[in-house]
Design a protein around this motif. Sequence first.
Motif, short mmCIF file in Angstrom:
data_model
loop_
_atom_site.label_atom_id
_atom_site.label_comp_id
_atom_site.label_asym_id
_atom_site.label_seq_id
_atom_site.Cartn_x
_atom_site.Cartn_y
_atom_site.Cartn_z
N UNK A 229 -52.98 -25.19 -58.63
CA UNK A 229 -52.00 -24.15 -58.94
C UNK A 229 -51.20 -23.76 -57.69
N UNK A 230 -51.89 -23.57 -56.59
CA UNK A 230 -51.25 -23.05 -55.38
C UNK A 230 -50.87 -24.14 -54.37
N UNK A 231 -50.96 -25.40 -54.77
CA UNK A 231 -50.65 -26.47 -53.83
C UNK A 231 -49.15 -26.52 -53.55
N UNK A 232 -48.80 -26.85 -52.32
CA UNK A 232 -47.40 -26.92 -51.90
C UNK A 232 -46.73 -28.18 -52.45
N UNK A 233 -45.62 -27.99 -53.16
CA UNK A 233 -44.85 -29.13 -53.69
C UNK A 233 -44.28 -29.96 -52.54
N UNK A 234 -43.94 -29.28 -51.45
CA UNK A 234 -43.42 -29.99 -50.27
C UNK A 234 -44.52 -30.85 -49.66
N UNK A 235 -45.74 -30.35 -49.66
CA UNK A 235 -46.87 -31.12 -49.16
C UNK A 235 -47.11 -32.37 -49.99
N UNK A 236 -46.96 -32.26 -51.32
CA UNK A 236 -47.11 -33.42 -52.21
C UNK A 236 -46.00 -34.43 -51.95
N UNK A 237 -44.77 -33.92 -51.75
CA UNK A 237 -43.63 -34.80 -51.45
C UNK A 237 -43.90 -35.60 -50.17
N UNK A 238 -44.35 -34.91 -49.12
CA UNK A 238 -44.64 -35.60 -47.86
C UNK A 238 -45.83 -36.55 -48.02
N UNK A 239 -46.76 -36.21 -48.91
CA UNK A 239 -47.90 -37.09 -49.18
C UNK A 239 -47.45 -38.39 -49.83
N UNK A 240 -46.53 -38.29 -50.80
CA UNK A 240 -46.00 -39.49 -51.45
C UNK A 240 -45.20 -40.33 -50.46
N UNK A 241 -44.38 -39.63 -49.63
CA UNK A 241 -43.61 -40.33 -48.59
C UNK A 241 -44.54 -41.02 -47.61
N UNK A 242 -45.66 -40.37 -47.29
CA UNK A 242 -46.65 -40.96 -46.39
C UNK A 242 -47.28 -42.20 -47.00
N UNK A 243 -47.55 -42.15 -48.31
CA UNK A 243 -48.11 -43.31 -49.01
C UNK A 243 -47.17 -44.50 -48.94
N UNK A 244 -45.86 -44.23 -49.10
CA UNK A 244 -44.85 -45.30 -49.06
C UNK A 244 -44.76 -45.91 -47.66
N UNK A 245 -44.68 -45.07 -46.64
CA UNK A 245 -44.55 -45.58 -45.27
C UNK A 245 -45.81 -46.32 -44.82
N UNK A 246 -46.97 -45.81 -45.23
CA UNK A 246 -48.23 -46.49 -44.88
C UNK A 246 -48.29 -47.87 -45.52
N UNK A 247 -47.83 -47.97 -46.77
CA UNK A 247 -47.83 -49.25 -47.47
C UNK A 247 -46.88 -50.25 -46.81
N UNK A 248 -45.72 -49.74 -46.38
CA UNK A 248 -44.73 -50.63 -45.75
C UNK A 248 -45.13 -51.02 -44.32
#
Length: 344
Positions: free
Chosen positions: A154-173
Amino acid sequence: MTASSSNNFGLTERQAVIGTVGFYMLTALVMVSVNKWALNALEVPWLLLWCQMLIAVLLLKITHYAGLLKMPKIEMSVAKALTPLIAINVLGLGVNTLCLVYVDTSFYQIARGLVLPFTVIFAYVLLGQPSSHLVLGACFTVFCGFYTGVSTEINVSQLGIFFGIASSITTSLHAIVIKKSLPAVNNSSIDLVYYNNALSLMATTPIIFLSGESALVVERFQSQGFASFHQFLIAALVTGIFGFLVNLAGFMQISKTSPTTHMISGAVRGVLQTLLGYFAFHEVITTGRLTGIILILSGGALYTYAKDKEMKANSKPAYIPMTQQDLDGEDEDMDVENHKVGKA
């Protein structure tokens, strides 16, 4: 005597494997926990990264002057060829740290949970490597874990999730870019580590000013003095040293173990990281968060099993000296020889 020395050698190898895997997990865990501690004291992620890379470059230089390792001279032609690597490295480090700013340590595993699905996607799109149904099942399991963990918070930061997804993409690349960058440094891993840290350090310097972090540091210094930076500077020093050790530990683990073991230790590290957030930072682990972590780790375990199965299947022909067609051909040759002998 031979059996005894064989046993001793086996024990030594086992100790080496346990030591390198333990060293890798310890250094990675320290990095995450101390990074979070530093960012709690002063929210300047780019400056923290800059300090870490500066210390890593200095330590590499020390090993060079001590005669332990030989660092290359920076050449413009090589630096130009490594531009994609430096770009993805700086971007990846940035979003990793920014993700840690906005989410708890225990949720960090979920926020960056899509590394495996993106890795499989990019391997197919960029390298043309198809995946088995078992691997795709592992990716689906990981995605379910990510979705469960994110949707139940409920209280999780949407910006934190966005950076998490971006981190997943950069780590994969990152792994793909590293593979393509190695020829530029004559396939020398240590040269690539040095270039990567030195050029990333230079690329990060203007970001500190553009992001406004330099102004924040000046403001904090004017209002609270040097004492307010005490915790941050200690954390930057510790993470800088351990950042250097993480690179070393990663190379050591891969050289001493298999990629499968490397992935398993990464999964175990994720569990320990969650426990660390619970005990060290007193974070709440909800049922949804726990379910998401379990699904992500289960998907990672299934992927490890699938790749291990593929590796064993691919290695089987290496132990067969001849194909069935060769054997059939040999039988025909033997029949011809026997026919000749019969005629004689």
